[in-house]
Write a protein that holds these residues in place. Structure first.
Motif, PDB file in Angstrom:
ATOM      1  N   UNK A   1       0.845  -1.316   0.088  1.00  0.00           N
ATOM      2  CA  UNK A   1      -0.112  -0.092   0.001  1.00  0.00           C
ATOM      3  C   UNK A   1       0.725   1.245   0.061  1.00  0.00           C
ATOM      4  N   UNK A   2       1.839   1.198   0.813  1.00  0.00           N
ATOM      5  CA  UNK A   2       2.737   2.579   0.823  1.00  0.00           C
ATOM      6  C   UNK A   2       3.622   2.629  -0.441  1.00  0.00           C
ATOM      7  N   UNK A   3       4.064   1.537  -1.035  1.00  0.00           N
ATOM      8  CA  UNK A   3       4.572   1.552  -2.499  1.00  0.00           C
ATOM      9  C   UNK A   3       3.856   2.019  -3.417  1.00  0.00           C
ATOM     10  N   UNK A   4       2.398   1.699  -3.443  1.00  0.00           N
ATOM     11  CA  UNK A   4       1.575   2.254  -4.630  1.00  0.00           C
ATOM     12  C   UNK A   4       1.122   3.561  -4.337  1.00  0.00           C
ATOM     13  N   UNK A   5       1.048   3.917  -2.845  1.00  0.00           N
ATOM     14  CA  UNK A   5       0.848   5.552  -2.682  1.00  0.00           C
ATOM     15  C   UNK A   5       2.033   6.159  -3.016  1.00  0.00           C
ATOM     16  N   UNK A   6       3.296   5.820  -2.901  1.00  0.00           N
ATOM     17  CA  UNK A   6       4.478   6.629  -3.359  1.00  0.00           C
ATOM     18  C   UNK A   6       4.599   6.703  -4.801  1.00  0.00           C
ATOM     19  N   UNK A   7       3.981   5.627  -5.526  1.00  0.00           N
ATOM     20  CA  UNK A   7       4.302   5.562  -6.985  1.00  0.00           C
ATOM     21  C   UNK A   7       3.068   6.618  -7.454  1.00  0.00           C
ATOM     22  N   UNK A   8       1.990   6.979  -6.742  1.00  0.00           N
ATOM     23  CA  UNK A   8       1.041   7.800  -7.409  1.00  0.00           C
ATOM     24  C   UNK A   8       1.091   9.157  -6.567  1.00  0.00           C
ATOM     25  N   UNK A   9       2.271   9.425  -5.724  1.00  0.00           N
ATOM     26  CA  UNK A   9       2.407  10.612  -5.245  1.00  0.00           C
ATOM     27  C   UNK A   9       3.742  11.469  -5.656  1.00  0.00           C
ATOM     28  N   UNK A  10       4.726  10.885  -4.817  1.00  0.00           N
ATOM     29  CA  UNK A  10       5.932  11.937  -4.968  1.00  0.00           C
ATOM     30  C   UNK A  10       6.637  11.057  -6.005  1.00  0.00           C
ATOM     31  N   UNK A  11       6.496  10.085  -6.511  1.00  0.00           N
ATOM     32  CA  UNK A  11       7.383   9.192  -7.411  1.00  0.00           C
ATOM     33  C   UNK A  11       6.280   9.043  -8.607  1.00  0.00           C
ATOM     34  N   UNK A  12       5.203   9.802  -8.873  1.00  0.00           N
ATOM     35  CA  UNK A  12       4.555   9.282  -9.885  1.00  0.00           C
ATOM     36  C   UNK A  12       5.002   9.941 -11.222  1.00  0.00           C
TER      37      UNK A  12
ATOM     38  N   UNK B   1      -0.816   2.562 -11.285  1.00  0.00           N
ATOM     39  CA  UNK B   1      -0.603   4.113 -11.787  1.00  0.00           C
ATOM     40  C   UNK B   1      -2.137   4.865 -11.932  1.00  0.00           C
ATOM     41  N   UNK B   2      -3.093   4.094 -11.878  1.00  0.00           N
ATOM     42  CA  UNK B   2      -4.475   4.815 -12.010  1.00  0.00           C
ATOM     43  C   UNK B   2      -4.889   5.596 -10.772  1.00  0.00           C
ATOM     44  N   UNK B   3      -4.373   5.391  -9.817  1.00  0.00           N
ATOM     45  CA  UNK B   3      -4.575   5.929  -8.351  1.00  0.00           C
ATOM     46  C   UNK B   3      -4.266   7.517  -8.498  1.00  0.00           C
ATOM     47  N   UNK B   4      -3.057   7.677  -9.194  1.00  0.00           N
ATOM     48  CA  UNK B   4      -2.634   9.137  -9.405  1.00  0.00           C
ATOM     49  C   UNK B   4      -3.303  10.115 -10.259  1.00  0.00           C
ATOM     50  N   UNK B   5      -4.324   9.491 -11.005  1.00  0.00           N
ATOM     51  CA  UNK B   5      -5.209  10.325 -12.005  1.00  0.00           C
ATOM     52  C   UNK B   5      -6.623  10.458 -11.574  1.00  0.00           C
ATOM     53  N   UNK B   6      -6.789  12.042 -11.815  1.00  0.00           N
ATOM     54  CA  UNK B   6      -8.328  12.664 -11.509  1.00  0.00           C
ATOM     55  C   UNK B   6      -8.860  13.043 -12.601  1.00  0.00           C
ATOM     56  N   UNK B   7     -10.192  13.421 -12.482  1.00  0.00           N
ATOM     57  CA  UNK B   7     -11.055  14.184 -13.500  1.00  0.00           C
ATOM     58  C   UNK B   7     -10.797  13.601 -15.045  1.00  0.00           C
ATOM     59  N   UNK B   8     -10.704  14.217 -15.816  1.00  0.00           N
ATOM     60  CA  UNK B   8     -10.504  13.908 -17.399  1.00  0.00           C
ATOM     61  C   UNK B   8      -9.217  13.094 -17.595  1.00  0.00           C
ATOM     62  N   UNK B   9      -8.267  13.204 -16.795  1.00  0.00           N
ATOM     63  CA  UNK B   9      -6.940  12.397 -17.142  1.00  0.00           C
ATOM     64  C   UNK B   9      -7.365  10.990 -16.836  1.00  0.00           C
ATOM     65  N   UNK B  10      -8.181  10.678 -15.551  1.00  0.00           N
ATOM     66  CA  UNK B  10      -8.466   9.497 -15.104  1.00  0.00           C
ATOM     67  C   UNK B  10      -9.457   8.823 -16.212  1.00  0.00           C
ATOM     68  N   UNK B  11     -10.326   9.609 -16.691  1.00  0.00           N
ATOM     69  CA  UNK B  11     -11.259   9.038 -17.576  1.00  0.00           C
ATOM     70  C   UNK B  11     -10.571   8.251 -18.827  1.00  0.00           C
TER      71      UNK B  11
END
Length: 186
Positions: A8-19, A86-96
């Motif tokens: 969970x921490x690795x995925x969170x890091x990949x979707x935030x500071x290392x995205x 990497x999906x967790x780091x996307x929002x809005x139109x980008x996530x679509x």
């Protein structure tokens, strides 16, 4: 620390500071694979090589690897995992747009899983001479996989561009957007 917490921490890091770094790494893998398919098409259509000899750049040095369903399935699986993680780091139109690329990759993965299963069991779909995917019964394999890679790549790139240039309502804390300012403001 437990395994699920680490994951969970690795995925969170990949979707935030290392995205941004993770996206560029993923893009590098995708473009490398895409280039292999383009080189293979060039070998067939421009250089007039017979299809069995046209294996892209890797096929020149490792023809056995390119003919292996293991490599193709492995790549399809890496792509699917990359889209999901990497999906967790996307929002809005980008996530679509990212979701669109993900669902197309789900189908592409299914086709490769079917090919891989046939190569493992020696039982080909509808008695075909070689492992055959569903759409490969209608379209030649080289052209079909060029198409698959194009229709996965296009929405992926749109998602990445929209993610780097978010609208105000899509703006979130992400290191990917330059200065984290929305395109609609400045």
């Amino acid at each position: 620390m437990t395994q699920p917490r680490l994951r969970s921490n690795a995925i969170a890091a990949l979707n935030s500071k290392y995205h941004r770094l993770a996206l560029y790494g993923f893009l590098f893998i995708v473009v490398g694979h895409w280039a292999e398919h383009l080189v293979q098409a060039y070998q067939i259509y421009v250089l007039n090589w017979p299809r069995p000899q046209a294996g892209g750049v890797l096929g020149l040095w490792f023809p056995w690897l390119v003919k292996s369903e293991v490599m193709h399935y492995g790549y399809a699986l890496v792509m699917l995992v990359g889209f999901v993680v990497l999906r967790h780091g996307f929002h809005g139109r980008a996530r679509t747009w990212w979701n669109l690329a993900l669902w197309i990759q789900v189908w592409h993965h299914f086709e490769h899983a079917l090919l891989f299963l046939q190569s493992l069991t020696g039982q080909n779909l509808l008695g075909e001479a070689v492992p055959t995917s569903v759409l490969q019964m209608v379209f030649p394999r080289v052209e079909l996989h060029l198409f698959y890679n194009a229709i996965v790549f296009a929405p992926m790139v749109v998602a990445m561009v929209l993610h780097r240039r978010p609208r105000l309502e899509d703006l979130i804390e992400c290191t990917c957007a330059p200065n984290r300012t929305p395109a609609s403001v400045g």
